[in-house]
Design a protein around this motif. Structure first.
Motif, PDB file in Angstrom:
ATOM      1  N   LEU A 129      34.006  53.601  68.221  1.00  0.00           N
ATOM      2  CA  LEU A 129      33.157  54.518  67.282  1.00  0.00           C
ATOM      3  C   LEU A 129      32.192  54.457  67.531  1.00  0.00           C
ATOM      4  O   LEU A 129      31.195  55.649  67.628  1.00  0.00           O
ATOM      5  N   ASP A 130      30.891  53.098  67.839  1.00  0.00           N
ATOM      6  CA  ASP A 130      29.642  53.399  68.971  1.00  0.00           C
ATOM      7  C   ASP A 130      29.416  54.479  69.534  1.00  0.00           C
ATOM      8  O   ASP A 130      28.284  55.402  70.033  1.00  0.00           O
ATOM      9  N   ILE A 187      30.189  58.135  69.489  1.00  0.00           N
ATOM     10  CA  ILE A 187      29.085  59.005  68.864  1.00  0.00           C
ATOM     11  C   ILE A 187      27.843  58.756  69.877  1.00  0.00           C
ATOM     12  O   ILE A 187      27.670  60.228  70.068  1.00  0.00           O
ATOM     13  N   SER A 239      27.966  64.247  67.488  1.00  0.00           N
ATOM     14  CA  SER A 239      28.196  62.598  66.757  1.00  0.00           C
ATOM     15  C   SER A 239      28.862  62.419  65.244  1.00  0.00           C
ATOM     16  O   SER A 239      29.806  61.834  65.039  1.00  0.00           O
ATOM     17  N   ASN A 248      31.375  60.439  64.345  1.00  0.00           N
ATOM     18  CA  ASN A 248      31.857  60.228  63.388  1.00  0.00           C
ATOM     19  C   ASN A 248      32.451  59.867  61.669  1.00  0.00           C
ATOM     20  O   ASN A 248      32.877  58.730  61.974  1.00  0.00           O
ATOM     21  N   SER A 267      36.003  57.124  61.549  1.00  0.00           N
ATOM     22  CA  SER A 267      35.601  56.526  60.246  1.00  0.00           C
ATOM     23  C   SER A 267      37.448  56.728  59.523  1.00  0.00           C
ATOM     24  O   SER A 267      37.426  55.701  58.647  1.00  0.00           O
TER      25      SER A 267
END
Length: 130
Positions: free
Chosen positions: A98-99, A102, A114, A118, A122
């Motif tokens: 995920l990081d 983004i 971004s 996200n 999620s």
């Protein structure tokens, strides 16, 4: 090649495949620009292409008020890339996936990418654990 670089190049290759129906191996060759081949880059691009319908169904199920074809091309392919990693790469922690997505969205997407990436990822992460 660092995994971040492999992900960025995979996004570029997937973008080419999406926009101009480029053959996956040619798209990979093009984004490498003469650099040495990378196994992780190949795994990402070929994996997304191989599992595209399954990945697209997963993304579509987690979109609100959007359809896959209305998404910006960068966002759509970044979601595909990250959804592939979330689904098929158990060796990488989900939060890292995920990081990375983004951060890549901040570079290649627009101002809202971004946050959008996200939110969708999620939701996908949540559905994978039910």
């Amino acid at each position: 090649m660092k995994r971040r670089t492999a992900r960025e190049k995979a996004l570029q290759a997937l973008f080419q495949i999406d926009v101009s129906n480029t053959e996956p191996t040619l798209a990979i060759e093009h984004v490498l620009e003469g650099e040495q081949h990378d196994d992780y880059l190949n795994k990402l691009v070929l994996g997304v292409v191989e599992h595209k319908s399954e990945i697209d169904n997963l993304i579509t199920a987690n979109l609100e008020n959007w359809s896959l074809d209305r998404l910006a091309t960068v966002d759509r392919n970044l979601l595909r890339l990250a959804a592939f990693e979330l689904t098929f790469s158990q060796e990488i922690p989900e939060n890292v996936i995920l990081d990375e997505a983004i951060e890549i969205a901040k570079v290649f997407g627009d101002d809202q990418s971004s946050k959008f990436i996200n939110g969708v990822l999620s939701k996908i992460k949540g559905t994978l654990h039910k």
